[in-house]
Design a protein around this motif. Structure first.
Motif, PDB file in Angstrom:
ATOM      1  N   ARG A   1       0.828  -1.209   0.000  1.00  0.00           N
ATOM      2  CA  ARG A   1       0.000   0.000   0.000  1.00  0.00           C
ATOM      3  C   ARG A   1       0.860   1.255   0.000  1.00  0.00           C
ATOM      4  NH1 ARG A   1      -5.007  -1.191   1.083  1.00  0.00           N
ATOM      5  NH2 ARG A   1      -4.414  -2.863   2.518  1.00  0.00           N
ATOM      6  N   ASP A   2       1.926   1.199   0.782  1.00  0.00           N
ATOM      7  CA  ASP A   2       2.832   2.349   0.856  1.00  0.00           C
ATOM      8  C   ASP A   2       3.528   2.579  -0.487  1.00  0.00           C
ATOM      9  OD1 ASP A   2       4.325   4.414   2.381  1.00  0.00           O
ATOM     10  OD2 ASP A   2       6.041   3.094   1.975  1.00  0.00           O
ATOM     11  N   LEU A   3       3.912   1.501  -1.167  1.00  0.00           N
ATOM     12  CA  LEU A   3       4.548   1.632  -2.481  1.00  0.00           C
ATOM     13  C   LEU A   3       3.572   2.214  -3.512  1.00  0.00           C
ATOM     14  CD1 LEU A   3       6.560  -1.734  -2.675  1.00  0.00           C
ATOM     15  CD2 LEU A   3       7.482   0.577  -2.410  1.00  0.00           C
ATOM     16  N   ILE A   4       2.290   1.841  -3.413  1.00  0.00           N
ATOM     17  CA  ILE A   4       1.296   2.408  -4.325  1.00  0.00           C
ATOM     18  C   ILE A   4       1.153   3.904  -4.078  1.00  0.00           C
ATOM     19  CG2 ILE A   4      -1.137   2.376  -5.008  1.00  0.00           C
ATOM     20  CD1 ILE A   4      -1.201  -0.599  -4.276  1.00  0.00           C
ATOM     21  N   HIS A   5       1.137   4.296  -2.800  1.00  0.00           N
ATOM     22  CA  HIS A   5       1.066   5.720  -2.455  1.00  0.00           C
ATOM     23  C   HIS A   5       2.203   6.487  -3.117  1.00  0.00           C
ATOM     24  CE1 HIS A   5      -2.185   6.710   0.222  1.00  0.00           C
ATOM     25  NE2 HIS A   5      -1.993   5.616   0.945  1.00  0.00           N
ATOM     26  N   ARG A   6       3.386   5.865  -3.128  1.00  0.00           N
ATOM     27  CA  ARG A   6       4.582   6.543  -3.651  1.00  0.00           C
ATOM     28  C   ARG A   6       4.750   6.315  -5.157  1.00  0.00           C
ATOM     29  NH1 ARG A   6       9.065   4.403  -1.694  1.00  0.00           N
ATOM     30  NH2 ARG A   6       8.351   2.804  -0.235  1.00  0.00           N
ATOM     31  N   GLN A   7       3.756   5.683  -5.794  1.00  0.00           N
ATOM     32  CA  GLN A   7       3.785   5.417  -7.230  1.00  0.00           C
ATOM     33  C   GLN A   7       5.064   4.695  -7.649  1.00  0.00           C
ATOM     34  OE1 GLN A   7       2.223   8.567  -9.854  1.00  0.00           O
ATOM     35  NE2 GLN A   7       1.913   9.831  -8.029  1.00  0.00           N
ATOM     36  N   ALA A   8       5.390   3.647  -6.883  1.00  0.00           N
ATOM     37  CA  ALA A   8       6.598   2.878  -7.159  1.00  0.00           C
ATOM     38  C   ALA A   8       6.451   2.107  -8.467  1.00  0.00           C
ATOM     39  CB  ALA A   8       6.868   1.901  -6.011  1.00  0.00           C
ATOM     40  N   LYS A   9       7.591   1.729  -9.044  1.00  0.00           N
ATOM     41  CA  LYS A   9       7.578   0.944 -10.277  1.00  0.00           C
ATOM     42  C   LYS A   9       6.994  -0.443 -10.030  1.00  0.00           C
ATOM     43  CE  LYS A   9      11.687   3.090 -12.337  1.00  0.00           C
ATOM     44  NZ  LYS A   9      13.073   2.832 -12.829  1.00  0.00           N
ATOM     45  N   ALA A  10       6.509  -1.035 -11.110  1.00  0.00           N
ATOM     46  CA  ALA A  10       5.942  -2.383 -11.009  1.00  0.00           C
ATOM     47  C   ALA A  10       6.976  -3.385 -10.523  1.00  0.00           C
ATOM     48  CB  ALA A  10       5.379  -2.820 -12.359  1.00  0.00           C
ATOM     49  N   SER A  11       8.233  -3.220 -10.962  1.00  0.00           N
ATOM     50  CA  SER A  11       9.289  -4.149 -10.538  1.00  0.00           C
ATOM     51  C   SER A  11       9.542  -4.056  -9.041  1.00  0.00           C
ATOM     52  CB  SER A  11      10.575  -3.870 -11.312  1.00  0.00           C
ATOM     53  OG  SER A  11      10.983  -2.524 -11.125  1.00  0.00           O
ATOM     54  N   THR A  12       9.433  -2.839  -8.481  1.00  0.00           N
ATOM     55  CA  THR A  12       9.635  -2.664  -7.039  1.00  0.00           C
ATOM     56  C   THR A  12       8.500  -3.320  -6.262  1.00  0.00           C
ATOM     57  OG1 THR A  12      10.715  -0.549  -7.477  1.00  0.00           O
ATOM     58  CG2 THR A  12       9.991  -0.960  -5.218  1.00  0.00           C
ATOM     59  N   ILE A  13       7.270  -3.145  -6.748  1.00  0.00           N
ATOM     60  CA  ILE A  13       6.122  -3.762  -6.084  1.00  0.00           C
ATOM     61  C   ILE A  13       6.228  -5.286  -6.153  1.00  0.00           C
ATOM     62  CG2 ILE A  13       3.616  -4.066  -6.231  1.00  0.00           C
ATOM     63  CD1 ILE A  13       3.434  -1.176  -7.210  1.00  0.00           C
ATOM     64  N   LYS A  14       6.666  -5.793  -7.299  1.00  0.00           N
ATOM     65  CA  LYS A  14       6.798  -7.253  -7.446  1.00  0.00           C
ATOM     66  C   LYS A  14       7.874  -7.799  -6.514  1.00  0.00           C
ATOM     67  CE  LYS A  14       7.273 -10.877 -10.905  1.00  0.00           C
ATOM     68  NZ  LYS A  14       7.255 -11.202 -12.332  1.00  0.00           N
ATOM     69  N   ALA A  15       8.981  -7.098  -6.396  1.00  0.00           N
ATOM     70  CA  ALA A  15      10.057  -7.550  -5.503  1.00  0.00           C
ATOM     71  C   ALA A  15       9.571  -7.597  -4.063  1.00  0.00           C
ATOM     72  CB  ALA A  15      11.262  -6.629  -5.643  1.00  0.00           C
ATOM     73  N   GLU A  16       8.811  -6.591  -3.642  1.00  0.00           N
ATOM     74  CA  GLU A  16       8.280  -6.556  -2.278  1.00  0.00           C
ATOM     75  C   GLU A  16       7.287  -7.699  -2.056  1.00  0.00           C
ATOM     76  OE1 GLU A  16       7.513  -5.853   1.518  1.00  0.00           O
ATOM     77  OE2 GLU A  16       9.043  -4.734   0.383  1.00  0.00           O
ATOM     78  N   ALA A  17       6.417  -7.930  -3.043  1.00  0.00           N
ATOM     79  CA  ALA A  17       5.427  -9.002  -2.911  1.00  0.00           C
ATOM     80  C   ALA A  17       6.094 -10.371  -2.866  1.00  0.00           C
ATOM     81  CB  ALA A  17       4.431  -8.938  -4.068  1.00  0.00           C
ATOM     82  N   THR A  18       7.116 -10.563  -3.703  1.00  0.00           N
ATOM     83  CA  THR A  18       7.840 -11.840  -3.706  1.00  0.00           C
ATOM     84  C   THR A  18       8.543 -12.067  -2.381  1.00  0.00           C
ATOM     85  OG1 THR A  18       8.166 -11.626  -6.099  1.00  0.00           O
ATOM     86  CG2 THR A  18       9.528 -13.236  -4.946  1.00  0.00           C
ATOM     87  N   ALA A  19       9.139 -11.004  -1.839  1.00  0.00           N
ATOM     88  CA  ALA A  19       9.795 -11.110  -0.541  1.00  0.00           C
ATOM     89  C   ALA A  19       8.785 -11.458   0.553  1.00  0.00           C
ATOM     90  CB  ALA A  19      10.503  -9.802  -0.209  1.00  0.00           C
ATOM     91  N   GLY A  20       7.521 -11.023   0.340  1.00  0.00           N
ATOM     92  CA  GLY A  20       6.478 -11.322   1.316  1.00  0.00           C
ATOM     93  C   GLY A  20       5.820 -12.672   1.122  1.00  0.00           C
ATOM     94  N   GLY A  21       6.308 -13.459   0.151  1.00  0.00           N
ATOM     95  CA  GLY A  21       5.803 -14.818  -0.022  1.00  0.00           C
ATOM     96  C   GLY A  21       4.967 -15.063  -1.257  1.00  0.00           C
ATOM     97  N   MET A  22       4.850 -14.073  -2.152  1.00  0.00           N
ATOM     98  CA  MET A  22       4.059 -14.285  -3.366  1.00  0.00           C
ATOM     99  C   MET A  22       4.755 -15.278  -4.302  1.00  0.00           C
ATOM    100  SD  MET A  22       2.842 -11.538  -6.284  1.00  0.00           S
ATOM    101  CE  MET A  22       4.453 -11.458  -7.113  1.00  0.00           C
ATOM    102  N   THR A  23       4.002 -16.239  -4.810  1.00  0.00           N
ATOM    103  CA  THR A  23       4.501 -17.193  -5.803  1.00  0.00           C
ATOM    104  C   THR A  23       4.271 -16.602  -7.186  1.00  0.00           C
ATOM    105  OG1 THR A  23       3.955 -19.068  -4.378  1.00  0.00           O
ATOM    106  CG2 THR A  23       4.290 -19.529  -6.712  1.00  0.00           C
ATOM    107  N   THR A  24       5.321 -16.494  -7.997  1.00  0.00           N
ATOM    108  CA  THR A  24       5.188 -15.905  -9.325  1.00  0.00           C
ATOM    109  C   THR A  24       4.529 -16.889 -10.297  1.00  0.00           C
ATOM    110  OG1 THR A  24       7.342 -16.671 -10.076  1.00  0.00           O
ATOM    111  CG2 THR A  24       7.259 -14.530  -8.953  1.00  0.00           C
ATOM    112  N   LEU A  25       4.117 -16.370 -11.438  1.00  0.00           N
ATOM    113  CA  LEU A  25       3.549 -17.225 -12.477  1.00  0.00           C
ATOM    114  C   LEU A  25       4.510 -18.334 -12.871  1.00  0.00           C
ATOM    115  CD1 LEU A  25       2.024 -14.468 -14.793  1.00  0.00           C
ATOM    116  CD2 LEU A  25       0.711 -16.253 -13.640  1.00  0.00           C
ATOM    117  N   ARG A  26       5.777 -17.956 -13.075  1.00  0.00           N
ATOM    118  CA  ARG A  26       6.764 -18.954 -13.498  1.00  0.00           C
ATOM    119  C   ARG A  26       6.957 -20.020 -12.418  1.00  0.00           C
ATOM    120  NH1 ARG A  26      11.473 -19.528 -16.863  1.00  0.00           N
ATOM    121  NH2 ARG A  26      10.476 -18.032 -18.256  1.00  0.00           N
ATOM    122  N   ALA A  27       7.014 -19.600 -11.146  1.00  0.00           N
ATOM    123  CA  ALA A  27       7.226 -20.566 -10.067  1.00  0.00           C
ATOM    124  C   ALA A  27       6.059 -21.541  -9.950  1.00  0.00           C
ATOM    125  CB  ALA A  27       7.438 -19.829  -8.747  1.00  0.00           C
ATOM    126  N   ASP A  28       4.839 -21.043 -10.118  1.00  0.00           N
ATOM    127  CA  ASP A  28       3.686 -21.938 -10.080  1.00  0.00           C
ATOM    128  C   ASP A  28       3.726 -22.899 -11.264  1.00  0.00           C
ATOM    129  OD1 ASP A  28       1.244 -23.069  -9.330  1.00  0.00           O
ATOM    130  OD2 ASP A  28       0.083 -21.603 -10.466  1.00  0.00           O
TER     131      ASP A  28
END
Length: 563
Positions: A512-539
């Protein structure tokens, strides 16, 4: 000796268990017509008549194949109208299943048409109609034969009749080009193609089917028939057959047996003639539940929790044909449509959902997603499904709806989950509004399943891993993986049906904080992956390791540069 009427009455009363008996005449005067007038079910009357006449009666024709001669010589419309079906010959005789004594007089007509002796058996009308549909659908290779028979001399001018609801199985007495178009569509439906492409080249015409997401060349009609084929399809879609310089869109509905299929037709002029793409939407196709889509257990549990949230917006992203609408329909099926007011805005409405109000978008008449959403908000909705967010107005309306106490489902065309945030910001949604309303983004793709009939183990080589762009430590284990070798069941492709690969980005406080700061998609993805998100490729890799699909499929739909 008992009369036929008496035998009929005795047989009928034994089946009635006391029902209707007071309405029936005396046994010596009872006949099938009077029994029907009394309200007795047709199947009981037929069974009793068969017993009285000493003729065989069967409840099921599932184990009795149809007569090829009957299917070839008798039009399906005739067979359906009169409730007749010829069965495979036994001892030189063709047995004909009959549903009604009223059509007994047609037996002699069939005897002359088939040139063989005919023996009658009785069966329920519903069972005969089911067997008729199955028999005529199984005419393999009809389109191939029709194409071989057609030549330049057989070309006819544009068809006169519109085909708003034609039965594709009824090809008798059709003009050759009309037959050809119907049979091509029939083959497409039978093979469960999602699209039919009619592609003109300088010296040939090719018909391609999209099967499980991949195009396959299927037929090559004579080039001389190109204009007539396109004209016929335009007639079916209610389009202008005289206009060849502009792209056109049309719609039609056809029937294949007891299946109703919607067609979305689009033409496009090219330097070698008009090309046509037909999207097929089978209305009789079943809906998939969330459990059947292939979501990993953790993703499925989180997604189920999200669709029962009180308010917010939940997005499903992916390219065209990635199964986004199927996923949303699966979610809608799990909602309580009795206690909740659920409305949808769709283009087109692909499936009918019980208890849910579905609205068709019609941009030509001013009913866009944005205007439709404004009207839907006046209907006191709890949950709204918006088929697609295409423009800034729809995006802003969807976000406002989510902020004012509604749960909104919608789709976007983006490559992955994190890119959906950037897309909405590009459409003009304020970052603080998006951060406050967005619950999660589910990205998905469809990969083909390995055909179970020809599935075989193999050990990937170094060349395989190089082709997949994998290092020694990446991807599935080098222990035996699986692939399809190709067989008749899968049309030599090695694959049958599809399953989803998924990536669920839940909007946590850091996101949410990254969205507020209009962060890049790559930054949001890195944060989500660090938080446990499984990527399309990994699935996808997990499904490769489980022997469900192949690494070639995962690379095809997720790209080569995710690792």
């Amino acid at each position: 000796m008992a009369t036929v009427n008496q035998r009929f009455a005795d047989a009928l009363r034994s089946r009635l268990n006391g029902r209707f008996e007071t309405l029936l005449p005396a046994p010596e005067a009872c006949c099938p017509a009077q029994a029907c007038q009394a309200g007795v079910e047709d199947d009981l009357v037929t069974a009793a008549a068969a017993e009285a006449l000493g003729i065989e009666f069967t409840d099921s024709l599932a184990a009795r194949p149809a007569s090829p001669d009957f299917v070839a010589r008798v039009p399906i419309a005739f067979a359906r109208r009169h409730g007749l079906l010829g069965l495979a010959a036994e001892g030189g005789e063709v047995r004909v299943a009959v549903a009604d004594l009223a059509h007994w007089g047609l037996i002699e007509v069939l005897r002359q048409a088939l040139g063989r002796e005919v023996r009658v058996i009785f069966a329920p009308r519903a069972e005969i109609l089911r067997a008729i549909n199955a028999a005529y659908e199984q005419q393999a290779g009809q389109a191939d034969r029709a194409i071989e028979e057609l030549d330049g001399d057989a070309v006819l001018r544009a068809a006169d009749e519109a085909a708003s609801a034609e039965d594709l199985l009824d090809v008798a007495s059709r003009a050759p080009v009309i037959k050809l178009v119907n049979l091509i569509l029939f083959e497409a439906v039978k093979r469960q193609a999602s699209d039919v492409h009619i592609q003109p080249y300088e010296d040939r015409l090719v018909v391609r089917f999209r099967l499980d997401g991949v195009l396959h060349e299927v037929f090559e009609p004579p080039k001389a028939l190109q204009a007539e084929i396109v004209s016929r399809i335009k007639v079916m879609g209610g389009m202008n057959i005289a206009e060849h310089r502009l792209a056109q869109d049309g719609r039609a509905t056809v029937e294949v047996g007891d299946r109703v299929v919607d067609l979305r037709i689009a033409t496009l002029p090219t330097h070698v003639g008009e090309r046509v793409v037909i999207r097929l939407l089978d209305k009789s196709a079943r809906l998939y539940t969330l459990d059947e889509l292939g979501m990993p257990p953790g993703v499925l549990a989180t997604f189920r929790h999200l669709i029962h949230t009180d308010h917010g917006i939940l997005l499903v992203t992916g390219p065209t044909g990635s199964g986004k609408t199927t996923t949303l329909y699966g979610a809608l099926q799990e909602l309580d449509a009795v206690q909740l007011n659920v409305l949808t805005l769709e283009d087109p409405i692909e499936y009918r959902l019980e208890g849910i109000s579905q609205t068709q978008i019609n941009e030509k008449k001013g009913m866009t997603f944005a205007t439709g959403l404004r009207h839907v908000l006046r209907q006191d909705p709890d949950i709204i499904m918006v088929g697609e967010i295409r423009d800034a107005d729809t995006a802003r309306m969807a976000i406002q709806s989510a902020l004012t106490g509604h749960l909104v489902f919608s789709t976007l065309h983006t490559n992955d989950a994190s890119s959906a945030v950037a897309r909405l910001l590009d459409l003009g949604v304020e970052p603080y509004l998006l951060a406050s309303s967005l619950l999660a983004v589910l990205a998905q793709r469809l990969v083909r399943r390995i055909c179970p009939a020809c599935r075989a183990a193999f050990a990937p080589t170094a060349e395989d891993r190089a082709r997949w762009n994998l290092s020694a430590s990446d991807g599935p284990s080098p222990d035996p993986l699986y692939r399809g070798t190709g067989c008749e069941a899968c049309l030599e492709t090695g694959y049958r049906s599809r399953i989803g690969v998924f990536e669920l980005l839940s909007v946590s406080e850091p996101i949410r904080d990254l969205i507020h700061r209009q962060a890049k998609a790559s930054t949001i993805k890195a944060e989500a992956t660090a938080g446990g998100m499984t990527t399309l490729r990994a699935d996808g890799v997990a499904k490769v390791a489980a022997g469900v699909t192949t690494m070639d499929e995962v690379v095809r739909v997720t790209g080569r540069d995710e690792f």
